[in-house]
Design a protein around this motif. Structure first.
Motif, mmCIF file in Angstrom:
data_model
loop_
_atom_site.group_PDB
_atom_site.id
_atom_site.type_symbol
_atom_site.label_atom_id
_atom_site.label_comp_id
_atom_site.label_asym_id
_atom_site.label_seq_id
_atom_site.Cartn_x
_atom_site.Cartn_y
_atom_site.Cartn_z
ATOM 1 N N GLU A 21 0.852 -1.180 0.000
ATOM 2 C CA GLU A 21 0.000 0.000 0.000
ATOM 3 C C GLU A 21 0.892 1.235 0.000
ATOM 4 O O GLU A 21 1.692 1.428 0.916
ATOM 5 N N LEU A 22 0.772 2.061 -1.032
ATOM 6 C CA LEU A 22 1.627 3.236 -1.151
ATOM 7 C C LEU A 22 0.770 4.489 -1.280
ATOM 8 O O LEU A 22 -0.369 4.433 -1.746
ATOM 9 N N PRO A 23 1.272 5.640 -0.884
ATOM 10 C CA PRO A 23 0.489 6.873 -0.936
ATOM 11 C C PRO A 23 0.154 7.296 -2.353
ATOM 12 O O PRO A 23 0.836 6.941 -3.303
ATOM 13 N N ASP A 24 -0.908 8.079 -2.489
ATOM 14 C CA ASP A 24 -1.338 8.583 -3.788
ATOM 15 C C ASP A 24 -0.301 9.559 -4.324
ATOM 16 O O ASP A 24 0.192 10.423 -3.590
ATOM 17 N N LEU A 25 0.037 9.438 -5.623
ATOM 18 C CA LEU A 25 1.059 10.290 -6.232
ATOM 19 C C LEU A 25 0.694 11.761 -6.120
ATOM 20 O O LEU A 25 1.547 12.620 -5.955
ATOM 21 N N THR A 26 -0.591 12.087 -6.187
ATOM 22 C CA THR A 26 -1.012 13.481 -6.141
ATOM 23 C C THR A 26 -0.800 14.106 -4.763
ATOM 24 O O THR A 26 -0.873 15.312 -4.616
ATOM 25 N N LYS A 27 -0.541 13.278 -3.743
ATOM 26 C CA LYS A 27 -0.354 13.783 -2.389
ATOM 27 C C LYS A 27 1.115 13.857 -1.995
ATOM 28 O O LYS A 27 1.450 14.040 -0.835
ATOM 29 N N THR A 28 1.987 13.699 -2.962
ATOM 30 C CA THR A 28 3.418 13.759 -2.681
ATOM 31 C C THR A 28 4.055 14.853 -3.510
ATOM 32 O O THR A 28 3.489 15.343 -4.479
ATOM 33 N N ASP A 29 5.224 15.262 -3.118
ATOM 34 C CA ASP A 29 5.946 16.247 -3.920
ATOM 35 C C ASP A 29 7.441 15.991 -3.786
ATOM 36 O O ASP A 29 7.876 15.239 -2.931
ATOM 37 N N GLY A 30 8.202 16.648 -4.669
ATOM 38 C CA GLY A 30 9.637 16.478 -4.646
ATOM 39 C C GLY A 30 10.048 15.061 -5.035
ATOM 40 O O GLY A 30 9.301 14.321 -5.655
ATOM 41 N N LEU A 31 11.283 14.707 -4.649
ATOM 42 C CA LEU A 31 11.812 13.383 -4.973
ATOM 43 C C LEU A 31 12.139 12.606 -3.702
ATOM 44 O O LEU A 31 13.087 11.833 -3.673
ATOM 45 N N GLY A 32 11.364 12.808 -2.666
ATOM 46 C CA GLY A 32 11.537 12.026 -1.455
ATOM 47 C C GLY A 32 11.143 10.581 -1.692
ATOM 48 O O GLY A 32 10.541 10.235 -2.704
ATOM 49 N N GLN A 33 11.476 9.726 -0.719
ATOM 50 C CA GLN A 33 11.176 8.314 -0.863
ATOM 51 C C GLN A 33 9.681 8.060 -1.027
ATOM 52 O O GLN A 33 9.266 7.182 -1.787
ATOM 53 N N GLU A 34 8.869 8.821 -0.324
ATOM 54 C CA GLU A 34 7.423 8.616 -0.429
ATOM 55 C C GLU A 34 6.939 8.892 -1.850
ATOM 56 O O GLU A 34 6.157 8.116 -2.415
ATOM 57 N N ALA A 35 7.435 9.978 -2.434
ATOM 58 C CA ALA A 35 7.036 10.319 -3.798
ATOM 59 C C ALA A 35 7.526 9.270 -4.788
ATOM 60 O O ALA A 35 6.801 8.885 -5.714
ATOM 61 N N ARG A 36 8.739 8.800 -4.593
ATOM 62 C CA ARG A 36 9.284 7.810 -5.520
ATOM 63 C C ARG A 36 8.496 6.498 -5.466
ATOM 64 O O ARG A 36 8.203 5.900 -6.499
ATOM 65 N N HIS A 37 8.169 6.070 -4.271
ATOM 66 C CA HIS A 37 7.439 4.811 -4.154
ATOM 67 C C HIS A 37 6.000 4.941 -4.631
ATOM 68 O O HIS A 37 5.429 3.986 -5.177
#
Length: 203
Positions: A21-37
């Motif tokens: 289960e990974l976070p929604d792409l629209t709720k992330t920014d930048g190139l942090g690990q959360e955004a990448r995953h």
């Protein structure tokens, strides 16, 4: 030779990655690990716009080659595979070498997928010694791909040969300069790319 590429043991030893289960792409920014995953997860979806956006995000950073290669091993859809390969192509990770060669050599893959693999090989040529087996096999596969029925595959095979900066391929490229093949996925004709590749090698 091509059969050897397709059956070559993958040196990465990658196994299918479990889906999480990974976070929604629209709720992330930048190139942090959360955004990448989140982008990695989006590559397995069915929304083409989201797939393209995810591939672009992943192509703008490094360190994701292994999970991308794992995803390539399990994703059957051509659009998704092309996007995964696009992101892999910008990782500058030599572990992608044999997987890219396998895709290019597999005529059952879609032309867009094989063309993207050829482009990725071109970006990695600088990492390979010309005397090594991997380099020589790649050169042979790319020269073979110059006869492919798809203009897209021929175009990107030419690009990769140009990126090799190997003078031994100039004669083959000269034989492609009158190729008028076109597609919506390439800029100009195959022959024009051959002329650009020759100039690149001779520069």
């Amino acid at each position: 030779m091509l059969e050897a590429v397709l059956s070559n043991t993958d040196p990465t030893g990658l196994q299918p990655v479990p889906r999480e289960e990974l976070p929604d792409l629209t709720k992330t920014d930048g190139l942090g690990q959360e955004a990448r995953h989140a982008a990695l997860d989006a590559l397995s979806g069915g929304d083409q716009r989201a797939i393209v956006d995810a591939a672009r995000l992943l192509s703008s950073g490094r360190g994701m080659a292994v999970p991308l290669l794992r995803k390539l091993k399990t994703e059957p859809r051509a659009v998704n595979r092309q996007a995964i390969l696009y992101a892999i192509s910008w990782q500058d990770d030599i572990r992608a070498w044999w997987p890219l060669l396998k895709v290019l050599a597999d005529v059952d893959e879609a032309p867009a997928v094989r063309g993207q693999a050829a482009e990725g090989i071109g970006y990695l040529f600088w990492r390979k010694s010309r005397s090594k087996r991997g380099y020589l096999i790649a050169k042979d596969v790319l020269l073979w791909a110059l006869n492919d029925p798809s203009p897209e595959v021929r175009y990107y095979a030419i690009f990769a040969l140009g990126a090799s900066r190997d003078h031994s391929v100039i004669a083959a490229l000269q034989g492609m300069t009158k190729d008028s093949g076109r597609s919506n996925a390439i800029v100009g004709t195959v022959g024009e790319e051959a002329r650009r590749a020759i100039a690149w090698i001779q520069d």
